[in-house]
Design an enzyme around this catalytic site. Structure first.
Site, PDB file in Angstrom:
ATOM      1  N   GLU A 126       7.581  -7.196   1.177  1.00 22.20           N
ATOM      2  CA  GLU A 126       6.287  -7.229   1.880  1.00 22.20           C
ATOM      3  C   GLU A 126       5.473  -8.457   1.468  1.00 22.20           C
ATOM      4  OE1 GLU A 126       5.114  -5.483   4.274  1.00 22.20           O
ATOM      5  OE2 GLU A 126       6.000  -3.480   4.278  1.00 22.20           O
ATOM      6  N   LYS A 185       0.871  -1.175   0.000  1.00 21.29           N
ATOM      7  CA  LYS A 185       0.000   0.000   0.000  1.00 21.29           C
ATOM      8  C   LYS A 185       0.907   1.224   0.000  1.00 21.29           C
ATOM      9  CE  LYS A 185      -3.643   2.364   2.558  1.00 21.29           C
ATOM     10  NZ  LYS A 185      -4.598   2.283   3.661  1.00 21.29           N
ATOM     11  N   ARG A 202     -10.470   9.964   1.993  1.00 20.05           N
ATOM     12  CA  ARG A 202     -10.344  10.539   3.338  1.00 20.05           C
ATOM     13  C   ARG A 202     -11.422  11.596   3.562  1.00 20.05           C
ATOM     14  NH1 ARG A 202      -3.711  10.957   3.414  1.00 20.05           N
ATOM     15  NH2 ARG A 202      -3.371   8.717   3.135  1.00 20.05           N
ATOM     16  N   LYS A 209      -2.090  -1.489  -3.911  1.00 16.90           N
ATOM     17  CA  LYS A 209      -2.961  -0.314  -3.871  1.00 16.90           C
ATOM     18  C   LYS A 209      -2.100   0.951  -3.919  1.00 16.90           C
ATOM     19  CE  LYS A 209      -5.869   2.059  -0.548  1.00 16.90           C
ATOM     20  NZ  LYS A 209      -6.452   2.027   0.755  1.00 16.90           N
ATOM     21  N   SER A 225      -9.931   5.808  -4.821  1.00 15.42           N
ATOM     22  CA  SER A 225     -10.848   6.928  -5.052  1.00 15.42           C
ATOM     23  C   SER A 225     -10.306   7.923  -6.083  1.00 15.42           C
ATOM     24  CB  SER A 225     -11.138   7.636  -3.725  1.00 15.42           C
ATOM     25  OG  SER A 225      -9.943   8.043  -3.082  1.00 15.42           O
ATOM     26  N   LYS A 278       1.466   9.734   6.114  1.00 11.58           N
ATOM     27  CA  LYS A 278       1.499   8.296   6.410  1.00 11.58           C
ATOM     28  C   LYS A 278       2.765   7.619   5.888  1.00 11.58           C
ATOM     29  CE  LYS A 278      -3.536   7.804   6.855  1.00 11.58           C
ATOM     30  NZ  LYS A 278      -4.712   6.912   6.622  1.00 11.58           N
TER      31      LYS A 278
HETATM   32  C1  PBG Z   1      -7.147   3.535   5.387  1.00 11.18           C
HETATM   33  C2  PBG Z   1      -7.612   3.327   3.994  1.00 11.18           C
HETATM   34  C3  PBG Z   1      -7.453   4.267   2.965  1.00 11.18           C
HETATM   35  C4  PBG Z   1      -8.047   3.743   1.815  1.00 11.18           C
HETATM   36  C5  PBG Z   1      -8.559   2.479   2.156  1.00 11.18           C
HETATM   37  N1  PBG Z   1      -8.260   2.218   3.521  1.00 11.18           N
HETATM   38  C6  PBG Z   1      -6.881   5.644   2.987  1.00 11.18           C
HETATM   39  C7  PBG Z   1      -5.603   5.912   3.633  1.00 11.18           C
HETATM   40  O1  PBG Z   1      -4.734   5.042   3.770  1.00 11.18           O
HETATM   41  O2  PBG Z   1      -5.432   7.061   4.031  1.00 11.18           O
HETATM   42  C8  PBG Z   1      -8.104   4.473   0.506  1.00 11.18           C
HETATM   43  C9  PBG Z   1      -9.063   3.985  -0.512  1.00 11.18           C
HETATM   44  C10 PBG Z   1      -9.350   4.941  -1.612  1.00 11.18           C
HETATM   45  O3  PBG Z   1      -8.712   5.996  -1.773  1.00 11.18           O
HETATM   46  O4  PBG Z   1     -10.264   4.619  -2.389  1.00 11.18           O
HETATM   47  N2  PBG Z   1      -6.889   2.468   6.188  1.00 11.18           N
END
Ligand code: PBG
Length: 325
Positions: A235, A197, A207, A250, A276, A219
């Protein structure tokens, strides 16, 4: 003369030589939920709704009828329930837990996946516990967070989740969650690990949907550097050894090489999350008439499968499934 075009001559021949297929059975629909009796549009994500529990059950039923086998839940938690340790995450009567029970009761054959991370519940907006160091900098605590994630996963399993999906990127959490689930009789509950991720700019709209942006800092001490792919291989090896059932990459579209690398490395199924920001870049361009939205949507999804993903989390799941039928 060798003429590759012979294999492209008719639709029938093209379908015979096609190397990649896309079907509704490959898709997972993310669903946003909130503590409210009505369903509301999400301002930061045009075309996406935040559902009441009842609305979520209805929407999941529509998706399932289109051939989509699974949904994944993301809760917007009221500010009053947020705390530094995100304790609400493992409340057996919490929003996610009640929604899982309602979904499994209404649609027993639907696969219900839940997100494991503290960010919707944590008053700091981070995926883990936050400590402030003497010099004022923030530290995201690893092992203390993993203990809380184990409790959250056990609570989701008790509610009936088929698969839990840790998205927090703490070290060692897959092994710890596997052990915590096995020790409490949930040997059958699967783990879809967010293996690679990345710390991506493409999560902004999500968010906004959950009101879960970090209050301070970013993050980057837990999510990965977009420049790295060997680190994704590390990982992947760790998650496989720790007992993950499915490995996820992701975002998806800008990380096709990462999907391909993990596909080559492991016999485990690989998932990809079209996040998103990817959804909204396509939607935005389609809504202004700059691209043909339906074609671009299907092309983006087939490309993710071609790279090696077996399944895709996408906000286009319903639209794509409808087009594919
Ligand atoms: C957080 C989480 C995030 C997404 C899924 N789980 C955002 C982040 O890590 O800040 C993002 C999914 C998206 O943008 O569609 N645990």
């Amino acid at each position: 003369m060798i003429r590759p075009r012979r294999n492209r001559r008719t639709e029938a021949i093209r379908s015979l030589v096609g190397e990649t297929t896309l079907s509704p059975a490959d898709l997972i629909l993310p669903l946003f939920i909130h503590e409210d009796d009505s369903d509301k549009p999400i301002a930061s994500m045009p075309g996406v709704t935040r559902w009441s529990i009842e609305g979520c059950v209805r929407e999941a039923g529509v998706a399932h009828a289109l051939g989509i086998p699974a949904v994944v839940l993301f809760p917007k938690i009221d500010d009053a329930l947020k705390s530094p340790d995100g304790g609400e995450a493992s409340n057996d009567d919490g929003l996610v837990q009640r929604t899982v029970r309602a979904l499994k009761a209404a649609h027993p054959s639907l696969c219900v996946i839940t997100d494991i991370a503290l960010d919707p519940y944590n008053s700091d907006g981070h995926d883990g516990l936050v400590r402030r160091n003497a010099d004022g900098s923030l530290q995201i605590l690893n092992d203390e967070t993993v203990e809380l994630l184990c409790r959250q996963a056990q609570s989701h399993a008790r509610a009936g989740a088929d698969i839990v999906a840790p998205s927090d990127m703490m070290d060692g959490r897959v092994a710890a969650i596997r052990r915590a689930l096995d020790d409490t009789g949930f040997q059958e509950c699967g783990i879809l690990s967010y293996t690679a991720k990345y710390a991506s700019a493409l999560y902004g709209p999500f968010r906004g949907a959950l009101d879960s942006a970090p209050k301070e800092g970013d993050k980057k001490t837990y999510q990965m550097d977009p420049a790295n792919v060997r680190e994704a291989a590390l990982e992947a090896d760790l998650d496989a050894a720790e007992g993950a059932d499915i490995l996820m990459v992701k975002p998806a579209g800008w990380y096709l090489d990462v999907i391909a690398e993990i596909r080559r490395r492991t016999p485990l199924p690989v998932a990809a999350y079209q996040v998103s920001g990817e959804y909204l870049m396509l939607r935005g361009a389609a809504d202004t008439g700059w691209i043909d939205g339906d074609s671009a949507m299907l092309e983006s999804l087939v490309a993710i499968k071609r790279a090696g993903a077996s399944m895709i989390l996408t906000y286009f799941a319903k639209a794509a499934a409808a087009r594919l039928r």
